[in-house]
Design an enzyme around this catalytic site. Structure first.
Site, mmCIF file in Angstrom:
data_model
loop_
_atom_site.group_PDB
_atom_site.id
_atom_site.type_symbol
_atom_site.label_atom_id
_atom_site.label_comp_id
_atom_site.label_asym_id
_atom_site.label_seq_id
_atom_site.Cartn_x
_atom_site.Cartn_y
_atom_site.Cartn_z
ATOM 1 N N GLU A 50 0.802 -1.281 0.007
ATOM 2 C CA GLU A 50 0.062 0.020 -0.069
ATOM 3 C C GLU A 50 1.032 1.329 0.014
ATOM 4 O OE1 GLU A 50 -2.976 0.296 -0.648
ATOM 5 O OE2 GLU A 50 -3.652 -1.674 -0.630
ATOM 6 N N TYR A 133 -5.858 6.615 4.934
ATOM 7 C CA TYR A 133 -6.407 5.537 3.593
ATOM 8 C C TYR A 133 -5.355 4.284 3.938
ATOM 9 C CZ TYR A 133 -5.422 2.731 -0.254
ATOM 10 O OH TYR A 133 -5.248 2.004 -1.057
ATOM 11 N N ASP A 151 -8.965 6.577 -1.139
ATOM 12 C CA ASP A 151 -7.575 7.148 -1.891
ATOM 13 C C ASP A 151 -8.372 7.914 -3.000
ATOM 14 O OD1 ASP A 151 -8.486 5.414 -3.593
ATOM 15 O OD2 ASP A 151 -6.698 4.492 -3.995
#
Ligand code: SF4
Length: 364
Positions: A50, A133, A151
């Site tokens: 991520e 996020y 996001d």
């Protein structure tokens, strides 16, 4: 002008929310791309992917991801590594502060969480370099917690499905999107729901030419019903990029070249590169770097020859880089800034940003 926050209560009624969840989860199950970080439930690997995916394309991330987790297979391995080794593994991905914060967070996880990423969203969010996020993505994908992961892709989908005309570059809009995410996230399968939203934004609800006829949310989408899907999200124009002309030096000592560690604060801080300085307008070409070498590094040079020009674009700045080859005449010892004379093989040990790699003949 930016529109005010719009009430979307009526759009978030239980029946719409249910349809949204069901359509997305079903679509995701059938259509998602097979990516390495989707084949794992290991929260550490999900976290690394991520962070790498922020501002970097999926195709680029795949190789970096494999190399990174091969080099640091556990949080312990990462926490115990030297910072320079971590940055070396990050080399080329850009935004080096991400690599630094990952390293710092790994140390905190070792010290305060027994070497395991905490499960609670708030505890994940408290780690360095992890924003709402990333915390939401880890908590929902690895731990099945019903929290949103909003996001840029997800904000685009929300803006279109609910026809929101707020400027998504504003903090208050981002908070509003987070609240919408909290309301609509699936409690039954938060992982697939969140990943479904991200995947839809990446593959179908793209910034230009969204593929509405292939979209599982077609029947729910307000912007599409109004025919304005390409007019949202509203986004303030970015300020104009600054341009800098940089002079850089290529100096040989036998088979070695000079590299320097950049100051901690500022662009590419603490990373290594060629000695360089912004060109002073009133000086003739090559003179700015000659003076910089003398005044900052106590190095006297001669025979300055222009070699090549390349550009490199950072987020807010564009460098026009001019490389000069020159002869070393004299060198005095200095304590600061750090410099090294390195050959081709030794150079590989230092974290070298892409901008400099472009300029050093034997790194490309
Ligand atoms: S219908 Fe079109 S605009 Fe609406 S969410 Fe789907 S792809 Fe995006």
């Amino acid at each position: 002008m930016t529109k005010q926050k719009q009430p979307i209560k009526e759009a978030l009624n239980p029946s719409t929310t249910f349809k949204l969840q069901q359509s997305l989860i079903e679509w995701y199950e059938k259509n998602h791309r097979k990516l390495p970080w989707r084949e794992t439930k290991n929260p550490y690997y999900i976290w690394i992917s991520e962070v790498m995916l922020q501002q970097t394309r999926v195709d680029t991330v795949i190789d970096y991801y494999h190399r990174f987790i091969q080099k640091f297979p556990t949080i312990k391995d990462l926490a115990e590594a030297e910072e320079e080794v971590v940055l070396k593994a990050w080399e080329g991905l850009g935004y080096y502060s991400r690599g630094r914060r990952i390293h710092l967070a790994a140390k905190i996880i070792m010290d305060q969480h027994d070497g395991r990423i905490p499960e609670r969203y708030e505890a994940i969010l408290a780690l360095p370099g992890i924003g709402p996020y990333t915390a939401g993505a880890i908590a929902s994908i690895a731990f099945q917690q019903p929290v949103p992961a909003v996001d840029g892709n997800v904000m685009r989908v929300f803006s279109r499905v609910f026809h929101l005309q707020e400027d998504i570059t504003l903090m208050r809009t981002q908070k509003h999107m987070q609240q919408i995410g909290e309301k609509v996230v699936s409690h039954r399968n938060p992982s697939f729901f969140n990943q479904g939203l991200m995947e839809l934004g990446a593959l179908i609800c793209t910034p230009n030419f969204p593929k509405c006829l292939a979209c599982p949310l077609l029947q729910l989408c307000k912007a599409r019903a109004l025919g304005v899907q390409e007019k949202v999200p509203v986004k303030q124009k970015k300020p104009k990029q600054k341009e800098r002309v940089m002079e850089m030096a290529l100096i040989y000592k036998k088979d070695k070249i000079l590299i320097t560690k950049r100051p901690k604060e500022g662009l590419l801080g603490d990373l290594w590169g060629l000695p360089g300085i912004e060109q002073e307008k009133d000086l003739k070409a090559g003179r700015s770097i000659e003076l910089e070498l003398l005044e900052t590094y106590a190095i006297k040079v001669s025979n300055i020859n222009y070699l090549l020009k390349k550009n490199h674009v950072f987020t807010h700045i564009k460098w026009h880089m001019l490389l000069y080859e020159m002869k070393l005449e004299e060198e005095k010892e200095i304590d600061y800034p750090e410099i090294k004379w390195v050959n081709k093989n030794q150079l590989k040990l230092y974290p070298l940003p892409t901008a400099f790699k472009k300029m050093i003949p034997f790194t490309e």
